[in-house]
Design a protein around this motif. Structure first.
Motif, PDB file in Angstrom:
ATOM      1  N   GLU A 321       0.814  -1.210   0.000  1.00 53.26           N
ATOM      2  CA  GLU A 321       0.000   0.000   0.000  1.00 53.26           C
ATOM      3  C   GLU A 321       0.852   1.266   0.000  1.00 53.26           C
ATOM      4  O   GLU A 321       0.383   2.340  -0.382  1.00 53.26           O
ATOM      5  N   ASP A 322       2.122   1.160   0.409  1.00 52.92           N
ATOM      6  CA  ASP A 322       3.022   2.313   0.393  1.00 52.92           C
ATOM      7  C   ASP A 322       3.722   2.488  -0.953  1.00 52.92           C
ATOM      8  O   ASP A 322       4.505   3.420  -1.129  1.00 52.92           O
ATOM      9  N   SER A 338       0.224  -3.724   4.208  1.00 55.32           N
ATOM     10  CA  SER A 338       1.196  -2.870   4.891  1.00 55.32           C
ATOM     11  C   SER A 338       2.487  -3.686   5.043  1.00 55.32           C
ATOM     12  O   SER A 338       2.610  -4.784   4.498  1.00 55.32           O
TER      13      SER A 338
END
Length: 393
Positions: A321-322, A338
């Protein structure tokens, strides 16, 4: 006493490794500096846009970036352009052609060696990476810059980081593969020239959709996970392996074997909790995608072809997600995790227990993928080339 000597030895080893790394980076900087040119150019209006020349470091097998370059060049050739590829490092023409063919069979365009570089000219000269910019600037023609990634992020902050970053401020007409590079350049640099973007495509014929029985996932006692792993930091090699080691233990407690198959790096690269298959051909990749139950990629800088290929075959995808995946695909195309393996575990379990989630993701991804093609992206690039007069004084 033994522990004391262990501590001393550990400090000495760390010091030696640090010195080796520092010397290696210094040599690399010095080598790059000998060919580096910080000058800002002023592009002049091209009389015509027939002949296009891409400048590359050298042709290399198993290169996704060069495959994309060859696809773009081939599609531009189909649109009527006279396309060429020039290397600045020593390489024979026959080796260039062999490497290019291994990446893209039936590519179009002519190969030029570094010995021919000084005598070349073109209507449009296109740099393909930060280290090719200085060479492209010396070749007569309208200067462009095809940007497949935000390359300062390839390095820790320092000289190489700044050298790469400054190439975006040297006056070349930039075209980004996807919107993310464009956003990064406009946010972090002071470009004095246009920054356009084209869609990030993929080749659908090479990775056809494979019908899967998602309903069977809930009863599987072995789950095969295909993981694209590279040694450099932007692919999170250490975090990914740590997470998967914990994930493997977690699934094993439930009587489920998580079989992890890494690929993308040389077989000599040591991996944890899984098997390293090495660097795979297109045929081997397709076979891997078909037998795997999930695929995993860490797209922390610009996205690569890999998530496109996995999703095209119907392989459920895990991304971070980053990372940049959300810049390219609609919401609901993949599992976004994550850096917490517990988060990944929960999301995988949910997907396994509810096959409708997998079916919906597959449908969402396929609908988007059907809008993409290299022919479409090349036409966008060609339109940008044909509009170059708009950017002239």
């Amino acid at each position: 006493m033994i522990n004391k000597w262990k501590s001393i030895l550990k400090v000495k080893v760390k010091g030696i490794l640090h010195n080796v790394q520092a010397k290696s980076e210094k040599r690399l900087v010095n080598y790059r500096l000998s060919n580096y040119d910080v000058s800002v150019i002023h592009n002049t209006k091209p009389d015509k846009t027939k002949k296009i020349l891409f400048v590359v470091e050298r042709m290399a097998k198993y290169s996704g970036g060069q495959t994309s370059l060859l696809r773009l060049g081939t599609e531009l050739a189909k649109l009527g352009h006279d396309v060429g590829y020039a290397v600045y490092k020593p390489q024979t023409q026959s080796d260039m052609e062999e490497c290019a063919s291994s990446n893209l069979s039936g590519y179009l365009g002519k190969m030029y060696t570094n010995k021919q570089l000084s005598g070349l000219k073109a209507d449009i000269v296109i740099a393909s990476s930060w280290d090719t910019v200085a060479f492209a600037k010396k070749i007569p023609g309208y200067k462009m810059y095809f940007i497949q990634d935000y390359e300062p992020y390839f390095f820790s902050f320092g000289e190489l980081f700044l050298m790469a970053k400054k190439t975006y401020e040297q006056g070349l007409h930039m075209v980004s593969l996807g919107a993310w590079n464009k956003e990064m350049i406009e946010k972090n640099c002071l470009p004095v020239s246009p920054v356009d973007s084209v869609d990030f495509p993929y080749e659908s014929k090479e990775y056809p959709h494979h019908k899967r029985n998602y309903d069977s996932y809930s009863s599987k006692k072995e789950i095969v996970l295909a993981v694209y792993l590279k040694y450099y930091g932007k692919r999170l090699p250490n975090i990914t392996q740590y997470m998967l080691k914990q994930l493997k233990d977690k699934f094993l407690q439930e009587g489920i074997k998580l079989r992890i198959l890494y690929y993308g790096e040389d077989k000599s690269f040591q991996t944890e909790a899984g098997e390293n298959l090495g660097m795979l051909s297109k045929k081997e990749l397709l076979s891997l995608y078909r037998k795997a139950d999930f695929g995993m990629v860490a797209s922390m800088s610009n996205v690569s072809l890999v998530p496109y290929e996995m999703l095209a075959t119907g392989l459920p995808l895990i991304e971070f997600e980053d990372g940049t995946f959300p810049y390219f695909f609609p919401e609901g195309s993949a599992i976004l995790t994550s850096l917490d393996y517990e988060d990944l575990y929960r999301k995988m379990k949910q997907s396994i227990q509810d096959p409708d989630i997998l079916k919906k993701r597959d449908e969402t991804a396929r609908e988007y993928l059907n809008t993409l093609s290299w022919a479409k992206t090349a036409k966008q690039f060609d339109d940008i080339i044909n509009r170059t007069t708009e950017y002239m004084d």
